[in-house]
Design a protein around this motif. Sequence first.
Motif, PDB file in Angstrom:
ATOM      1  N   ALA A 146       0.831  -1.208   0.000  1.00 22.46           N
ATOM      2  CA  ALA A 146       0.000   0.000   0.000  1.00 22.46           C
ATOM      3  C   ALA A 146       0.865   1.257   0.000  1.00 22.46           C
ATOM      4  N   MET A 147       1.982   1.219   0.725  1.00 22.00           N
ATOM      5  CA  MET A 147       2.887   2.373   0.756  1.00 22.00           C
ATOM      6  C   MET A 147       3.559   2.577  -0.603  1.00 22.00           C
ATOM      7  N   ILE A 148       4.002   1.483  -1.216  1.00 25.09           N
ATOM      8  CA  ILE A 148       4.617   1.574  -2.549  1.00 25.09           C
ATOM      9  C   ILE A 148       3.616   2.132  -3.555  1.00 25.09           C
ATOM     10  N   ALA A 149       2.385   1.617  -3.510  1.00 24.70           N
ATOM     11  CA  ALA A 149       1.355   2.057  -4.454  1.00 24.70           C
ATOM     12  C   ALA A 149       1.037   3.533  -4.273  1.00 24.70           C
ATOM     13  N   ALA A 150       0.915   3.988  -3.025  1.00 21.66           N
ATOM     14  CA  ALA A 150       0.585   5.391  -2.772  1.00 21.66           C
ATOM     15  C   ALA A 150       1.681   6.318  -3.297  1.00 21.66           C
ATOM     16  N   VAL A 151       2.938   5.950  -3.075  1.00 22.39           N
ATOM     17  CA  VAL A 151       4.051   6.775  -3.560  1.00 22.39           C
ATOM     18  C   VAL A 151       4.080   6.792  -5.090  1.00 22.39           C
ATOM     19  N   LEU A 152       3.862   5.632  -5.720  1.00 18.75           N
ATOM     20  CA  LEU A 152       3.841   5.565  -7.178  1.00 18.75           C
ATOM     21  C   LEU A 152       2.746   6.454  -7.762  1.00 18.75           C
ATOM     22  N   VAL A 153       1.560   6.366  -7.192  1.00 23.05           N
ATOM     23  CA  VAL A 153       0.424   7.133  -7.716  1.00 23.05           C
ATOM     24  C   VAL A 153       0.682   8.632  -7.586  1.00 23.05           C
ATOM     25  N   MET A 154       1.151   9.051  -6.418  1.00 20.39           N
ATOM     26  CA  MET A 154       1.366  10.484  -6.216  1.00 20.39           C
ATOM     27  C   MET A 154       2.517  10.999  -7.077  1.00 20.39           C
ATOM     28  N   ASN A 155       3.536  10.193  -7.293  1.00 22.42           N
ATOM     29  CA  ASN A 155       4.618  10.609  -8.184  1.00 22.42           C
ATOM     30  C   ASN A 155       4.114  10.764  -9.616  1.00 22.42           C
ATOM     31  N   LEU A 156       3.212   9.870 -10.027  1.00 22.41           N
ATOM     32  CA  LEU A 156       2.623   9.999 -11.366  1.00 22.41           C
ATOM     33  C   LEU A 156       1.835  11.299 -11.496  1.00 22.41           C
ATOM     34  N   VAL A 157       1.066  11.622 -10.488  1.00 20.86           N
ATOM     35  CA  VAL A 157       0.249  12.840 -10.531  1.00 20.86           C
ATOM     36  C   VAL A 157       1.142  14.080 -10.534  1.00 20.86           C
ATOM     37  N   ARG A 158       2.200  14.052  -9.736  1.00 19.71           N
ATOM     38  CA  ARG A 158       3.096  15.207  -9.690  1.00 19.71           C
ATOM     39  C   ARG A 158       3.897  15.356 -10.978  1.00 19.71           C
ATOM     40  N   ARG A 159       4.184  14.227 -11.633  1.00 18.09           N
ATOM     41  CA  ARG A 159       4.942  14.251 -12.880  1.00 18.09           C
ATOM     42  C   ARG A 159       4.081  14.744 -14.039  1.00 18.09           C
ATOM     43  N   HIS A 160       2.770  14.518 -13.928  1.00 19.85           N
ATOM     44  CA  HIS A 160       1.829  14.903 -14.991  1.00 19.85           C
ATOM     45  C   HIS A 160       0.747  15.792 -14.371  1.00 19.85           C
ATOM     46  N   PRO A 161       0.971  17.086 -14.326  1.00 18.03           N
ATOM     47  CA  PRO A 161       0.033  18.002 -13.656  1.00 18.03           C
ATOM     48  C   PRO A 161      -1.404  17.907 -14.158  1.00 18.03           C
ATOM     49  N   ASN A 162      -1.600  17.518 -15.426  1.00 18.58           N
ATOM     50  CA  ASN A 162      -2.971  17.418 -15.942  1.00 18.58           C
ATOM     51  C   ASN A 162      -3.764  16.313 -15.268  1.00 18.58           C
ATOM     52  N   CYS A 163      -3.075  15.412 -14.588  1.00 14.45           N
ATOM     53  CA  CYS A 163      -3.765  14.331 -13.882  1.00 14.45           C
ATOM     54  C   CYS A 163      -4.251  14.745 -12.493  1.00 14.45           C
ATOM     55  N   ARG A 164      -3.956  15.975 -12.089  1.00 19.31           N
ATOM     56  CA  ARG A 164      -4.382  16.401 -10.752  1.00 19.31           C
ATOM     57  C   ARG A 164      -5.897  16.507 -10.633  1.00 19.31           C
ATOM     58  N   VAL A 165      -6.561  16.507 -11.772  1.00 17.90           N
ATOM     59  CA  VAL A 165      -8.021  16.510 -11.726  1.00 17.90           C
ATOM     60  C   VAL A 165      -8.537  15.261 -11.006  1.00 17.90           C
ATOM     61  N   LEU A 166      -7.762  14.176 -11.044  1.00 18.53           N
ATOM     62  CA  LEU A 166      -8.163  12.950 -10.347  1.00 18.53           C
ATOM     63  C   LEU A 166      -8.137  13.125  -8.835  1.00 18.53           C
ATOM     64  N   LEU A 167      -7.363  14.095  -8.351  1.00 19.85           N
ATOM     65  CA  LEU A 167      -7.319  14.356  -6.908  1.00 19.85           C
ATOM     66  C   LEU A 167      -8.402  15.326  -6.463  1.00 19.85           C
ATOM     67  N   HIS A 168      -8.769  16.256  -7.338  1.00 22.55           N
ATOM     68  CA  HIS A 168      -9.648  17.357  -6.934  1.00 22.55           C
ATOM     69  C   HIS A 168     -11.082  17.200  -7.409  1.00 22.55           C
ATOM     70  N   ARG A 169     -11.395  16.143  -8.119  1.00 20.91           N
ATOM     71  CA  ARG A 169     -12.764  15.956  -8.583  1.00 20.91           C
ATOM     72  C   ARG A 169     -13.643  15.532  -7.407  1.00 20.91           C
ATOM     73  N   ASN A 170     -14.720  16.286  -7.153  1.00 16.62           N
ATOM     74  CA  ASN A 170     -15.589  16.042  -5.998  1.00 16.62           C
ATOM     75  C   ASN A 170     -17.013  15.682  -6.399  1.00 16.62           C
ATOM     76  N   ASP A 171     -17.185  15.132  -7.562  1.00 11.23           N
ATOM     77  CA  ASP A 171     -18.513  14.721  -8.013  1.00 11.23           C
ATOM     78  C   ASP A 171     -19.036  13.611  -7.092  1.00 11.23           C
ATOM     79  N   PRO A 172     -20.186  13.790  -6.449  1.00  7.45           N
ATOM     80  CA  PRO A 172     -20.705  12.764  -5.522  1.00  7.45           C
ATOM     81  C   PRO A 172     -20.893  11.403  -6.186  1.00  7.45           C
TER      82      PRO A 172
END
Length: 325
Positions: A197-223
């Motif tokens: 779980a720790m490896i996966a979390a670091v991988l995912v966040m590094n991907l998002v930070r490397r590709h700023p356009n993917c930050r929408v996956l963090l900030h989308r709040n659609d119920p």
Amino acid sequence: HLNKQRSGRHDDFSFTHNVYHLLQNVTMVMNQTLPGNFLSGDPTMMSEGQKQPHVCSIEKFHKVFNDSWLTFLHLPLPPAVHKEILTSLHSSVMPHMTKPRLLIDFLVGSYDQGGVSSILALNGLFILMHQYHLDYPDFYQNLYTLLRPSVFHVKYMTRFFRLLNVFLSSTHLPLYLVAAFAKRIARLSLTAPPQGAMIAAVLVMNLVRRHPNCRVLLHRNDPDVLQVERDPYNPDEQDPVKCGALESCLWELKTLQNHYHPRVSSLVTHLLDPEKQKRQENLELYLNKSTTQLFESECKDLGEDVVPLNFVEPQGLWGPGFTNK
């Protein structure tokens, strides 16, 4: 003899295993000149009309080494020998071959088998793709299908995620592909052991930070997206183009903030801190940690203080006036 075995039918495990260890123990000579009798055959062992091998230069030595391995890899290999070869092929064989590109068929065939063979073939494919410009259109789709819950429990998990991080480090990957990998890894983290779980979390966040356009996956709040049964992402779809990851969000990371293991929850909270969104984490710090190490470190953090079991300190064993002496 190898050519005869190749043309005939031979599935003897001992034969292929012995030939593999024989080739593996060949020491590469780095001098430019070799002794005149180097790698010369025994005339008494030659059949009639067979030409005696004679290697008098390092170039010819490498050619014999190259041809021997290529001939051997065309034999029917038992699964155990096949895995042994893939484990060391990239480090002990490919650097000394005159034409490593000729291993394309063997490595691609191993990669297409799936399972552990695919994971072990990644090292060789990485060398061919980055140093010899191998064009493999379906590489990332096959890599996507390797991400299954079992990958967190295989012997070569650390090796796999280290290479996965390298393959996903390019900033030229399509947005849909990055989102698909991020979502797939995040979903698998929910059922992974604490280390995974720790490896996966670091991988995912590094991907998002490397590709700023993917930050929408963090900030989308659609119920609707935040509900598992309405999540547009399809975890059963093996094609990253059709999985619907870009329409989803990474609610899995929010879930990991409530993980039962305190190291996992604290790490994800740290990763999601808005003030630390620009800095990538060093994945190597988490690849070498085992679940046992996490448990032992957590026990050490408890210290030697007495743990309170009651909010009122007892004065006796059975009641007032009765002391435990």
